[in-house]
Design a protein around this motif. Structure first.
Motif, short mmCIF file in Angstrom:
data_model
loop_
_atom_site.label_atom_id
_atom_site.label_comp_id
_atom_site.label_asym_id
_atom_site.label_seq_id
_atom_site.Cartn_x
_atom_site.Cartn_y
_atom_site.Cartn_z
N LYS A 169 62.46 17.94 80.24
CA LYS A 169 63.53 18.10 81.24
C LYS A 169 64.78 17.31 80.88
N GLU A 170 64.56 16.06 80.48
CA GLU A 170 65.69 15.18 80.19
C GLU A 170 66.53 15.74 79.05
N TYR A 230 66.69 18.78 78.00
CA TYR A 230 67.33 20.03 78.42
C TYR A 230 68.59 19.76 79.24
N THR A 231 68.49 18.82 80.17
CA THR A 231 69.64 18.47 81.01
C THR A 231 70.77 17.89 80.17
N LEU A 232 70.41 16.97 79.28
CA LEU A 232 71.43 16.34 78.43
C LEU A 232 72.12 17.37 77.54
N ASN A 246 72.54 20.47 78.13
CA ASN A 246 73.45 21.28 78.93
C ASN A 246 74.75 20.54 79.24
N SER A 247 74.64 19.25 79.51
CA SER A 247 75.86 18.45 79.70
C SER A 247 76.70 18.46 78.42
N GLU A 283 78.51 21.71 78.05
CA GLU A 283 79.63 21.81 78.97
C GLU A 283 80.87 21.10 78.39
#
Ligand SMILES: Nc1nc2c(ncn2[C@@H]2O[C@H](COP(=O)(O)OP(=O)(O)OP(=O)(O)O)[C@@H](O)[C@H]2O)c(=O)[nH]1
Ligand SMILES: [Mg+2]
Length: 347
Positions: free
Chosen positions: A150-151, A153-155, A157-158, A161
């Motif tokens: 999860k971590e 994946y989130t990073l 995506n940031s 962006e």
């Protein structure tokens, strides 16, 4: 510390490499493991090491070192084969981005600002490719029922962006240094020193409309500095004088790199050797001990610390100790630039 030299074709990368390594790295320039990349080790001039050497008269004095990497030359090639150069500098701690600010033989005028942003864009794009591939992969795996990290994946995506907006990852320091992203060795996350390569007679800093953030910039006259780097000391001094160069490109680049990477030096006098070490500002005595030897870290008892200036003031470690100026510090002590440290340890 490993610094990778990047720049557009004909910006003066080879020239700057020669200027940075010619004087103090003469014999250390060697071929890297891949292709015709060049690596040179250069010692970091430090008057404090010279002074300690006069006081202690050791058999050996060792300066801190910086390593420069010049990726394989792919002359005039567009971005495809540049992937190779990019991959070669991924292992570096920071980048030196060389920007042309001199007229090329064909009379081609420089546009240093446009050139600068062009290469920055290439690095951002190169990171984007890596980010997208990885996100796709994680999503495909998750469809197959594998639990994604999860971590990460989130990073990612940031990161996507930010890159999407044309911004380098270093513009978000927390993201750029996130542990879960370390392995990707993103280019735009690396600290960067911009070396603007001026003509011999030109001392001016070019005016840019938009100054990059989180980046150090210095102006260097590359060809002139390369010539000076190959001269004898006496000859060089005359030239430095004539061209109003107070400090060589070599020393300025090293100083800027220390600042950029937030590095400091501490010193040890061990047996017959005076030695300078490089660590991140904010490091503890325990981390410093580990830099010198893993045994010192494992068996750390305490550090005897004397600031360089105090040693000079009192002439010897012994005299300073006599006056109670040598401090006993524990594992958590934050090492200061210029500390002379004697580690007490047992194994
Ligand atoms: N006038 C002037 N010419 C320079 C300077 N630095 C480099 N040059 C010239 O510019 C040309 C390109 O320099 P290089 O150092 O080979 O540039 P490079 O980035 O390594 O080039 P590629 O490896 O082909 O991408 C050479 O003809 C250099 O002599 C400078 O400071 N002033
Ligand atoms: Mg070259």
């Amino acid at each position: 510390m490993k610094l990778g030299i990047v720049g557009l074709p004909q910006s003066g990368k080879s020239t700057i490499f020669a200027a940075l390594t010619g004087a103090r790295g003469e014999d250390s320039s060697r071929r890297g493991p891949r292709g015709d990349q060049k690596i040179a080790t250069v010692k970091v001039a430090d008057e404090r090491v010279d002074t300690l050497t006069k006081i202690y008269k050791p058999k050996k004095s060792t300066y801190a070192q910086v390593e420069y990497l010049l990726p394989s030359e792919i002359s005039g090639s567009p971005s495809k084969s540049d992937d190779l150069s990019w991959n070669q500098v991924r292992v570096c701690d920071a980048l030196i981005h060389v920007v042309r600010n001199f007229r090329l033989p064909g009379g081609i005028e420089p546009d240093s600002e446009a050139d600068f942003w062009r290469l920055e864009e290439e690095m951002i794009l190169s990171d984007m490719v890596v980010v997208e591939k990885r996100i796709e992969r994680l999503e495909a795996e998750s469809k197959k029922g594998k639990k994604p990290d999860k971590e990460e994946y989130t990073l990612l995506n940031s990161a996507r962006e930010l890159l999407d907006k044309g911004q380098p990852l270093r513009s978000d320091p927390a993201l750029a240094s996130a542990h879960a992203l370390k392995g990707f060795t993103f280019l735009s996350a690396k600290p960067e020193l911009v070396v603007i390569n001026n003509d011999d007679e030109d001392e001016a800093t070019p005016e840019w409309k938009l100054m990059p953030e989180n980046i150090e910039t210095i102006v260097v006259r590359g060809r002139l500095e390369m010539d000076i780097a190959s001269m004898t000391k006496e000859e060089a001094e005359e030239f430095l004088d004539a061209y109003h160069i107070e400090e060589s490109a070599l020393d300025r680049v090293i100083r800027s790199s220390y600042k950029l990477l937030n590095l400091i030096s501490f010193f040890t006098v061990l047996g017959e050797e005076v030695r300078a070490w490089t660590i991140k500002a904010g490091s503890t005595a325990l981390m410093a001990a580990g830099t010198v030897h893993t045994d010192m870290e494992k068996g750390f008892i305490r550090a005897e610390v004397l600031p360089f200036d105090e040693l000079i003031k009192h002439g010897s470690f012994h005299e300073a100790r006599h006056r109670g100026l040598v401090r006993l510090e524990g594992k958590e002590y934050i090492v200061k630039d210029g500390d002379i440290i004697n580690f007490r340890f047992n194994i």
